[in-house]
Enzyme design. Structure first.
Site, mmCIF file in Angstrom:
data_model
loop_
_atom_site.group_PDB
_atom_site.id
_atom_site.type_symbol
_atom_site.label_atom_id
_atom_site.label_comp_id
_atom_site.label_asym_id
_atom_site.label_seq_id
_atom_site.Cartn_x
_atom_site.Cartn_y
_atom_site.Cartn_z
ATOM 1 C CE LYS A 103 -3.479 -0.255 2.798
ATOM 2 N NZ LYS A 103 -4.359 -0.161 3.986
ATOM 3 C CE LYS A 115 -3.424 -3.012 9.897
ATOM 4 N NZ LYS A 115 -3.719 -2.186 8.713
ATOM 5 C CB THR A 199 -9.784 5.747 5.077
ATOM 6 O OG1 THR A 199 -8.737 5.765 6.048
ATOM 7 C CG2 THR A 199 -9.804 4.404 4.376
ATOM 8 N N GLY A 229 -17.784 1.634 10.189
ATOM 9 C CA GLY A 229 -16.775 2.245 11.064
ATOM 10 C C GLY A 229 -16.280 3.517 10.401
HETATM 11 N N1 GLU Z 1 -4.925 1.238 9.349
HETATM 12 C C1 GLU Z 1 -4.926 2.028 8.143
HETATM 13 C C2 GLU Z 1 -4.611 1.132 6.959
HETATM 14 O O1 GLU Z 1 -4.829 -0.050 6.990
HETATM 15 C C3 GLU Z 1 -4.038 3.255 8.244
HETATM 16 C C4 GLU Z 1 -2.582 2.986 8.462
HETATM 17 C C5 GLU Z 1 -1.748 4.234 8.725
HETATM 18 O O2 GLU Z 1 -2.282 5.331 8.659
HETATM 19 O O3 GLU Z 1 -0.566 4.053 8.999
HETATM 20 O O4 GLU Z 1 -4.223 1.580 5.914
#
Ligand code: GLU
Length: 424
Positions: A103, A115, A199, A229
């Site tokens: 990503k 993560k 997001t 959410g």
């Molecule tokens: N948890 C979000 C994702 O899966 C954001 C991760 C972030 O901002 O570092 O992309």
């Protein structure tokens, strides 16, 4: 005799880490990657498991299990959220950390992938217990995180308040403020304007680009959103602003459907009052499974992994699936959707607005200079459109589905960095 596995068994057999590895292997073949590179990329560079003792309000002590998986940091520090969920597993966190690597590479960020997760149902804790758990988790992983090492952020069931406790705990350990160790903080203590809606905002930019390419008129489109959410609810808001009609939404308690369309403002008010979207006046109650196969133009899975599988993919009627959640579609389902002519905008592109705005927050933290909401929004749009076009071009060039296109582009960037650094 071949026994057909029951649905429950199949669900149990699902392993997100195996899915992540399979996705990587599929593109490695197309890219003709050296097997030793693939072998390195299959494994997170470091995985930390911690036990977190928490004093509960009744005086007893409970020990929670937490993880942090750091997949790859060839392009920059590890980056990715922390989820608090009762079903968190190590393999899930490992998969999610690998997806973060891709990503960040798709989004053009100077980050690798990480993560974290804690096995807990945060809704069953008091606020004081949640604070002690958050601080306990962060102090347990403090020696492997940092603004130039690994930068956590919100994910499923964690929010800006949890990020405040993370940042405060780390700052106490260091003896000075380290705002840049975590993103997704409240604006009052180093957060960025626009991070909370980022997001979904990023996803709406991507949907606009895809609609142009696929000649979809958003003003005449119907949408179903699974999950309400942060990502799901704000997606409702932004797609409604673009003129689309959101006819179905859901949360963990169930879903609602109205052919006339559901107003974001009214559904949100109902959810705030009752704790769920279910029971919204004038809407029909549906299940989460029914929502996925509704006759709509655009389907947005915005909940958890493993939602569109070989069991229901052929029944999906949407023309466009936009993954706000991480990992909602299995590789088998990808193949079915592709053969049916359904375009899937993969998670690593569709929901990358969150981490992209996290990057903008981190940039502001390390510069100590804060931007206007307009500047954040403009920059996010520019970066999302650039990422979309890069993925689209790769997809066309290789004549593959968009997930493979996004992977080829992302894996290519990571492998280039690894080679330049002399790791392979
Ligand atoms: N948890 C979000 C994702 O899966 C954001 C991760 C972030 O901002 O570092 O992309």
């Amino acid at each position: 005799m071949v026994l057909e596995k029951s649905f429950a068994e199949k669900e149990q057999a699902y392993n997100p880490y195996q899915v992540a590895v399979e996705q990587l292997e599929r593109v490695a073949e197309i890219m003709k990657l050296d097997p030793s590179i693939v072998e390195i990329l299959k494994h997170p560079k470091r995985v930390v498991t911690v036990a977190i003792p928490v004093r509960m309000d009744d005086g007893t002590v409970r020990v929670f299990v937490g993880y942090r998986s750091q997949h790859n940091d060839a392009l920059g520090p590890f980056k990715g959220g922390v989820r608090f969920h009762p079903n968190v597993t190590l393999d899930e966190v490992k998969a999610l950390s690998m997806w973060m690597t891709w990503k960040c590479a798709v989004a053009g960020l100077p980050y690798g992938g990480g993560k974290g997760g804690v096995v807990v149902d945060p809704h069953k804790l008091s606020k004081a217990e949640l604070e002690r758990l958050s601080r306990g988790y962060f102090s347990a992983i403090a020696n492997v995180v940092g603004p130039y090492q690994d930068i956590p952020a919100p994910d499923v069931y964690t929010d800006a308040q949890v990020m405040s406790w993370f940042m405060d705990e780390y700052s106490k350990i260091k003896g000075y403020n380290v705002f840049g160790v975590v993103t997704g903080k409240p604006v009052a203590i180093g957060g960025s304007l626009g991070r909370d809606t980022a997001t979904a905002r990023g996803l709406s930019f991507v949907v606009e680009e895809a609609a142009k390419k696929l000649r979809i008129n958003l003003k005449e489109s119907s949408v179903a959103i699974q999950g309400y959410g942060n990502a799901g609810s704000y997606t409702h808001m932004f797609l409604e602003k673009l003129g689309a009609k959101v006819v179905a939404v859901s949360d963990s308690k169930g879903g609602i459907y109205s052919a006339q369309g559901l107003s974001y403002k009214d559904v949100m008010e109902h959810k705030k009052k009752t704790g769920s979207v279910v029971g919204f006046k004038g809407a029909k109650t549906i299940t989460n499974d029914e929502l996925l196969t509704l006759d709509v133009d655009i389907l947005v899975p915005a909940a958890l992994e493993n939602q569109i599988t070989q069991n229901n993919a052929a029944k999906v009627k949407a023309r466009l699936v936009v993954e706000a959640a991480n990992g909602p579609t299995t590789p088998e389902a990808d193949d079915i959707l592709y053969s049916e002519g359904v375009t899937v905008i993969p998670d690593i592109l569709a929901n990358s607005g969150g981490v992209t705005t996290s990057y903008l927050e981190w940039v502001q933290n390390i510069q100590g200079y804060y931007w206007s909401a307009e500047k954040v929004d403009e920059t996010l749009k520019e970066m999302m459109v650039r990422a979309f076009r890069a993925v689209w071009e790769t997809t066309q060039k290789y004549s593959v589905d968009m997930r493979k296109g996004a992977y080829i582009y992302a894996v290519g960037r990571v492998v280039e960095a690894m080679k330049l650094r002399g790791w392979i």
